[in-house]
Every structure is written in C-alpha cells, then in structure tokens.
Design an enzyme around this catalytic site. Structure first.
Site, short mmCIF file in Angstrom:
data_model
loop_
_atom_site.label_atom_id
_atom_site.label_comp_id
_atom_site.label_asym_id
_atom_site.label_seq_id
_atom_site.Cartn_x
_atom_site.Cartn_y
_atom_site.Cartn_z
N ASP A 12 0.89 -1.15 0.00
CA ASP A 12 0.00 0.00 0.00
C ASP A 12 0.94 1.22 0.00
O ASP A 12 2.11 1.09 0.35
CB ASP A 12 -0.84 -0.06 1.29
N ASP A 14 -0.08 4.95 0.96
CA ASP A 14 -0.35 5.91 2.02
C ASP A 14 -0.33 5.21 3.39
O ASP A 14 -1.17 4.36 3.65
CB ASP A 14 -1.74 6.52 1.72
P1 B16 Z 1 -6.67 10.13 -4.03
P2 B16 Z 1 -3.71 4.13 -0.25
C1 B16 Z 1 -5.63 6.00 -0.29
O1 B16 Z 1 -4.30 5.62 -0.51
C2 B16 Z 1 -5.74 6.84 0.97
O2 B16 Z 1 -5.47 6.03 2.10
C3 B16 Z 1 -7.15 7.40 1.10
O3 B16 Z 1 -7.22 8.22 2.25
C4 B16 Z 1 -7.48 8.22 -0.15
O4 B16 Z 1 -8.80 8.74 -0.10
C5 B16 Z 1 -7.32 7.33 -1.37
O5 B16 Z 1 -6.00 6.82 -1.42
C6 B16 Z 1 -7.61 8.06 -2.67
O6 B16 Z 1 -6.61 9.00 -2.89
O7 B16 Z 1 -7.73 11.10 -3.63
O8 B16 Z 1 -5.26 10.69 -4.00
O9 B16 Z 1 -6.97 9.44 -5.33
O10 B16 Z 1 -3.77 3.92 1.23
O11 B16 Z 1 -4.58 3.15 -1.04
O12 B16 Z 1 -2.32 4.24 -0.79
MG MG Z 2 -2.86 3.07 3.41
#
Ligand code: B16
Ligand code: MG
Length: 224
Positions: A12, A14
């Site tokens: 992952d 984030d």
């Molecule tokens: P975006 P991951 C996720 O990343 C985040 O944890 C989540 O908080 C966010 O809403 C989602 O990506 C979408 O991100 O708005 O930048 O497309 O944990 O899957 O790396």
């Molecule tokens: Mg994450």
C-alpha cells in the site's frame, strides 16, 4: 509456479511507504470547515484506504449533508479537495519515506523478490516520483486498473498478475483495515502496520515500518 518461495511483496502507499494521510487530512479538513461539517483526526481514521468519492460521502454523512448535493456538486467538492491535496504533496521529498522502507525495498531487490504498489490513490505515481522511489517498484497498480476498491482483493490480484507472481506466494503490506481484508481475500500473507487493535486481521503486525524484517516475514509467512 513455485508457491513455497516468496515471489513478490505488494505495498500500500499511504501509511506504508509515506505518510500522505496527513495531507489528505489537511485537504479534507479545509473542505469540511468550508461546509461547516465536523471533522477531526479521529474521524479521519475512517478514510484510510478508502477511495476519494467514498471519503467525501463519509465526511458529508458526518454533517448529515449527503442529500444536500447533487452528483455533479459532489464531483466538484472532491475536485476541490484534490486540487488542495495536490498542492500539499508538492512538499514531499525523498526524506519522507517512512523509516526502514528504502532499505527494505533495496533488500527485496537484492533478493530477487518482485515489488509492486497497490494504492487506490490516483496521485500515487506523483508521490512515488516525489519520493524518488518509482524505479524501486516493478509495477504500480492504481485505482484506474480495478473497478472494485479495497476491501475487495482486486487491486492486489492485478498487481500480482502484472509482476508474474502467484498470489499464494505474495505478501501484502497495509496500514488500513480495508487493505488487510483485501490482502487476505486475495489469498496473500498480510502484514499490518499499526496497533494490534487496528490490525486485528493481519497475519503479522508491525508497530511501525521501522520494524520491517524480511527474515521475520519469511518465517511468519512460511514463504522461503
Ligand atoms: P486520491 P492508499 C488512499 O491511498 C488513501 O489512504 C485514502 O485516504 C485516499 O482517499 C485514497 O488513497 C484516494 O486518494 O484522492 O489521492 O486518489 O492507502 O490506497 O495508498
Ligand atoms: Mg494506506
């Protein structure tokens, strides 16, 4: 295909490679304040690993505002948050890689283990470039590649397929409950970064990325 050897580790982004969650929080907070909707760091935990539009729905729900906006207005609100988020993530530099992860990625490369990113963030390629780690991954799987988000296993399965690995010979690393569920549902060995309470369903729990250890992962997963 051999399944007793560790073939790939799928990460992952984030919360595992870098802490972009703090920028997501700041950007959503700006929007929630503007809409006069209560939103704090505790509620933000619910948004981890959740897609952009689903995150917006959760925020609106907190202010009983789901019905107040049309689909078009909701898309504009999500864009507003994303524009602010994109400004914030320009600050990310290679110094923002979470502790131990650069070393871990190098160790995996040296051991011939394939690496991939499975992130629902549409900003993932930009963040990886800011961190200077784009070349450390054999494949980056984003939200656009799958229809069903985490906790469905799709994003991890597509990532495994792209690096030519058998899911049973893969390890997935996550910091969100939905992500751990996705890894387990994919038939992979799940490593959770977080507290035992948050990572209840993970097969191996690390309190932080600094605790990563290829030897421990091999031992716990039974993948040599
Ligand atoms: P975006 P991951 C996720 O990343 C985040 O944890 C989540 O908080 C966010 O809403 C989602 O990506 C979408 O991100 O708005 O930048 O497309 O944990 O899957 O790396
Ligand atoms: Mg994450």
């Amino acid at each position: 295909m051999e399944t007793n050897k560790l073939q790939a580790v799928i990460f992952d982004l984030d919360g595992v490679i870098t802490d972009s969650a703090k920028y997501h929080y700041q950007a959503w907070k700006m929007l929630a304040d503007r809409l006069d909707i209560p939103f704090d760091e505790e509620y933000n935990e619910k948004l981890k690993g959740v897609s952009r539009m689903e995150s917006l729905e959760l925020i609106l729900k907190n202010g009983d505002a789901c019905e107040k906006f049309t689909a078009e207005e909701k898309a504009a609100l999500a864009d507003e948050k994303n524009e602010f988020y994109k400004e914030l993530i320009h600050q990310i530099t290679p110094a923002d890689i979470l502790p131990g992860m650069a070393e871990f990625l190098a160790e995996l490369r040296a051991a011939g283990i394939r690496t991939a990113v499975a992130s629902v963030s549409r900003n993932a390629p930009f963040i990886l470039a800011q961190l200077g780690v784009t070349d450390s991954f054999d494949y980056v799987c984003g939200a656009a590649a799958v229809e069903r988000a985490k906790p469905f296993p799709d994003i991890f399965l597509v990532a495994a397929q792209h690096v030519g690995a058998d899911p049973a010979a893969c390890v997935g690393v996550e910091d969100a409950e939905a992500g751990i569920r996705a890894i387990n549902a994919a038939g992979m060995f799940s490593v959770g970064v977080g507290t035992p309470d948050q990572m209840r369903e993970a097969k191996l729990i690390l309190s932080g990325t600094h605790e990563r250890s290829l030897a421990r992962i091999r031992e716990a997963s039974g993948l040599a």
